[in-house]
Design a protein around this motif. Structure first.
Motif, PDB file in Angstrom:
ATOM      1  N   MET A  15       0.877  -1.229   0.039  1.00  0.00           N
ATOM      2  CA  MET A  15      -0.085  -0.001  -0.088  1.00  0.00           C
ATOM      3  C   MET A  15       1.010   1.298   0.014  1.00  0.00           C
ATOM      4  SD  MET A  15      -2.952   0.940   2.540  1.00  0.00           S
ATOM      5  CE  MET A  15      -1.951   1.689   3.839  1.00  0.00           C
ATOM      6  N   THR A  16       2.060   1.310   0.760  1.00  0.00           N
ATOM      7  CA  THR A  16       2.871   2.298   0.817  1.00  0.00           C
ATOM      8  C   THR A  16       3.456   2.696  -0.378  1.00  0.00           C
ATOM      9  OG1 THR A  16       3.368   1.602   2.925  1.00  0.00           O
ATOM     10  CG2 THR A  16       4.802   3.294   2.295  1.00  0.00           C
ATOM     11  N   VAL A  17       4.057   1.435  -1.014  1.00  0.00           N
ATOM     12  CA  VAL A  17       4.737   1.712  -2.320  1.00  0.00           C
ATOM     13  C   VAL A  17       3.444   2.492  -3.614  1.00  0.00           C
ATOM     14  CG1 VAL A  17       5.373   0.380  -4.307  1.00  0.00           C
ATOM     15  CG2 VAL A  17       6.384  -0.108  -2.013  1.00  0.00           C
ATOM     16  N   LYS A  18       2.517   1.719  -3.323  1.00  0.00           N
ATOM     17  CA  LYS A  18       1.275   2.352  -4.293  1.00  0.00           C
ATOM     18  C   LYS A  18       0.972   3.828  -3.827  1.00  0.00           C
ATOM     19  CE  LYS A  18      -0.950  -1.827  -5.607  1.00  0.00           C
ATOM     20  NZ  LYS A  18      -2.091  -2.757  -5.122  1.00  0.00           N
ATOM     21  N   GLU A  19       0.992   3.955  -2.754  1.00  0.00           N
ATOM     22  CA  GLU A  19       0.719   5.376  -2.505  1.00  0.00           C
ATOM     23  C   GLU A  19       1.652   6.571  -2.929  1.00  0.00           C
ATOM     24  OE1 GLU A  19      -1.933   5.487   1.662  1.00  0.00           O
ATOM     25  OE2 GLU A  19       0.247   5.918   1.619  1.00  0.00           O
ATOM     26  N   GLU A  20       3.030   5.985  -2.709  1.00  0.00           N
ATOM     27  CA  GLU A  20       4.223   7.061  -2.750  1.00  0.00           C
ATOM     28  C   GLU A  20       4.526   6.851  -4.409  1.00  0.00           C
ATOM     29  OE1 GLU A  20       7.392   5.786  -0.041  1.00  0.00           O
ATOM     30  OE2 GLU A  20       6.562   6.730   1.596  1.00  0.00           O
ATOM     31  N   GLN A  21       4.447   5.881  -5.199  1.00  0.00           N
ATOM     32  CA  GLN A  21       4.724   5.920  -6.444  1.00  0.00           C
ATOM     33  C   GLN A  21       3.655   6.114  -7.249  1.00  0.00           C
ATOM     34  OE1 GLN A  21       7.919   5.249  -7.112  1.00  0.00           O
ATOM     35  NE2 GLN A  21       8.418   4.839  -4.798  1.00  0.00           N
ATOM     36  N   PRO A  25       2.318  10.945  -6.557  1.00  0.00           N
ATOM     37  CA  PRO A  25       2.615  11.782  -7.747  1.00  0.00           C
ATOM     38  C   PRO A  25       1.446  12.102  -8.891  1.00  0.00           C
ATOM     39  CG  PRO A  25       3.766   9.993  -7.473  1.00  0.00           C
ATOM     40  CD  PRO A  25       2.951   9.831  -6.383  1.00  0.00           C
ATOM     41  N   MET A  26       0.575  11.247  -8.843  1.00  0.00           N
ATOM     42  CA  MET A  26      -0.737  11.531  -9.738  1.00  0.00           C
ATOM     43  C   MET A  26      -1.538  12.839  -8.989  1.00  0.00           C
ATOM     44  SD  MET A  26      -2.472   8.333 -11.045  1.00  0.00           S
ATOM     45  CE  MET A  26      -3.958   9.079 -11.731  1.00  0.00           C
ATOM     46  N   ALA A  27      -1.581  12.704  -7.734  1.00  0.00           N
ATOM     47  CA  ALA A  27      -2.306  13.834  -6.984  1.00  0.00           C
ATOM     48  C   ALA A  27      -1.767  15.016  -7.384  1.00  0.00           C
ATOM     49  CB  ALA A  27      -2.623  13.362  -5.618  1.00  0.00           C
ATOM     50  N   LEU A  28      -0.505  15.114  -7.156  1.00  0.00           N
ATOM     51  CA  LEU A  28       0.374  16.312  -7.143  1.00  0.00           C
ATOM     52  C   LEU A  28       0.434  16.978  -8.526  1.00  0.00           C
ATOM     53  CD1 LEU A  28       3.628  15.569  -5.159  1.00  0.00           C
ATOM     54  CD2 LEU A  28       2.059  17.424  -4.903  1.00  0.00           C
ATOM     55  N   ASP A  29       0.096  16.199  -9.543  1.00  0.00           N
ATOM     56  CA  ASP A  29      -0.089  16.407 -11.058  1.00  0.00           C
ATOM     57  C   ASP A  29      -1.290  16.818 -11.138  1.00  0.00           C
ATOM     58  OD1 ASP A  29       1.586  16.423 -13.070  1.00  0.00           O
ATOM     59  OD2 ASP A  29       0.261  14.942 -14.182  1.00  0.00           O
ATOM     60  N   LYS A  30      -2.564  16.368 -10.986  1.00  0.00           N
ATOM     61  CA  LYS A  30      -3.760  16.326 -11.099  1.00  0.00           C
ATOM     62  C   LYS A  30      -4.654  17.628 -10.309  1.00  0.00           C
ATOM     63  CE  LYS A  30      -4.069  13.666 -14.734  1.00  0.00           C
ATOM     64  NZ  LYS A  30      -4.355  13.837 -15.936  1.00  0.00           N
ATOM     65  N   LEU A  31      -4.186  17.589  -8.969  1.00  0.00           N
ATOM     66  CA  LEU A  31      -5.063  18.366  -8.242  1.00  0.00           C
ATOM     67  C   LEU A  31      -4.421  19.911  -8.203  1.00  0.00           C
ATOM     68  CD1 LEU A  31      -5.853  16.255  -5.259  1.00  0.00           C
ATOM     69  CD2 LEU A  31      -7.176  16.622  -7.210  1.00  0.00           C
ATOM     70  N   THR A  32      -5.559  21.051  -8.062  1.00  0.00           N
ATOM     71  CA  THR A  32      -5.271  22.221  -8.064  1.00  0.00           C
ATOM     72  C   THR A  32      -4.771  22.859  -6.627  1.00  0.00           C
ATOM     73  OG1 THR A  32      -7.516  23.148  -7.796  1.00  0.00           O
ATOM     74  CG2 THR A  32      -6.716  22.605 -10.010  1.00  0.00           C
ATOM     75  N   ASP A  33      -4.315  23.999  -6.758  1.00  0.00           N
ATOM     76  CA  ASP A  33      -4.030  24.617  -5.220  1.00  0.00           C
ATOM     77  C   ASP A  33      -5.293  24.776  -4.451  1.00  0.00           C
ATOM     78  OD1 ASP A  33      -1.316  24.835  -5.294  1.00  0.00           O
ATOM     79  OD2 ASP A  33      -1.353  27.024  -5.125  1.00  0.00           O
ATOM     80  N   ALA A  34      -6.464  24.991  -5.233  1.00  0.00           N
ATOM     81  CA  ALA A  34      -7.686  25.310  -4.575  1.00  0.00           C
ATOM     82  C   ALA A  34      -8.386  24.133  -3.911  1.00  0.00           C
ATOM     83  CB  ALA A  34      -8.683  25.941  -5.581  1.00  0.00           C
ATOM     84  N   GLU A  35      -7.937  22.923  -4.727  1.00  0.00           N
ATOM     85  CA  GLU A  35      -8.562  21.493  -4.238  1.00  0.00           C
ATOM     86  C   GLU A  35      -7.635  21.056  -3.332  1.00  0.00           C
ATOM     87  OE1 GLU A  35     -10.368  19.858  -8.337  1.00  0.00           O
ATOM     88  OE2 GLU A  35      -8.144  19.836  -8.342  1.00  0.00           O
TER      89      GLU A  35
END
Lengths: 209, 209
Positions: A15-21, A25-35
């Motif tokens: 789970m940790t690997v899936k979260e970190e890898q 990264p996907m969340a950082l890429d997709k979510l805006t500052d407002a989100e």
């Protein structure tokens, strides 16, 4: 025991690997500052797991839509039996000795109260979500049945009560109706009624709790 | 017995004469159509004594300030944990299984809920009245004490419970506070808690009341 422990350890590591890898990264890429700001504000209600930030973060250029906005616009709410400001209404709804959740006529969660003694935790992620997605699948048919009966006008209230340790939780669903009896939505009200059940005699003199 | 009866008869006659010769002519002279209209609307809540008008009266040129007014202006009320329209809020407040009366920070009655199961009758004549003038003189010092303690921050809630026949009426006063803890007013909440005291076991399945 070692077989179970090994599997648990593997599960956690996986789970940790899936979260970190993948997830982060996907969340950082997709979510805006407002989100992220919304997530950060809601984290305060949910609580923190690994890290509790010591400082408050607020991204630049994000407008705060709080009660202050409504206040600034001089929002006075007038009802047939009196009225109040938005700040007064907020205090009233959050001071009432019960929890409320309001689902509108299109089955969307639109509001929940934020009292100090909430029985069930709610967080703002549920706003605008279909009420059927707020319950475990096993009870979805009950939710459906209540809403159908409220919409058809067949029933107006559905009470439940459940023991939870020292508490007796009373949960009641009410059909909300407009002046012509039309369906406006459903109100869920829940509170711990154990204190009411333990009262003895009368209390006619002033004594604070 | 005749002495008592004579006095009662004289008292009734005296009151009737005063009403017919003094009160009614003065009222007709002094009150405007708008004020009579308010009286007529409030009469519906209080009930009628000698005469119940079969038709609804509405003087010409009087503007109705009802929920519809707020609705027309597209009044959406946004709070930090969701929002609702004025019509939805009205339905929520009047559907809650308790009675509320809100007194603002200047001790004026500003709002009361109009639920179907109200414990204590309220009518709109109390709006904007000082809360001290809404209680019998004998209990005015208790009202004063509660408000003083809420204002000073010494206390936040004062509960009372009273038996009334089959009912157990629970009345609680809450201090309303703003985001900085400042006093915003007092909320009176009352409801009949007898049904909560009589519950047995649990109710986990759907069963309407």
């Amino acid at each position: 025991a070692e077989i179970i422990f090994d599997q648990t350890l593997f599960g956690i590591e996986d789970m940790t690997v899936k979260e970190e890898q993948i997830l982060f990264p996907m969340a950082l890429d997709k979510l805006t500052d407002a989100e992220w700001y919304e997530i950060s504000k809601q984290s305060l209600e949910i609580g923190f797991c690994l890290y509790d930030p010591p400082t408050e973060w607020r991204p630049k250029g994000i407008e705060e839509t709080s009660i202050n906005e409504a206040q600034k616009s001089g929002n006075h709410i007038q009802l047939p039996s009196g009225g109040f400001s938005a700040a007064e209404l907020l205090a009233i709804l959050n001071t009432l000795p019960l929890d409320m959740t309001f689902v509108d006529k299109d089955d969307k969660v639109k509001y929940f109260s934020q009292g100090a003694e909430r029985v069930f935790q709610r967080n703002r992620a549920i706003l605008n979500r279909d009420v059927r997605h707020c319950h475990p699948p096993a009870s979805a048919h009950i939710v459906d049945k209540i809403i159908d009966d409220f919409k058809s006008g067949k029933h107006d209230r559905a009470p439940f009560w459940i023991k939870m340790g020292e508490k007796m939780i009373y949960i009641e669903y009410f059909a909300l109706r407009g002046e012509q009896g039309e369906y406006l939505g459903t109100l869920e009200v829940s509170h711990n009624i154990a204190p009411y059940r333990e009262l003895e005699g009368e209390q006619r003199i002033l004594s604070y709790t």
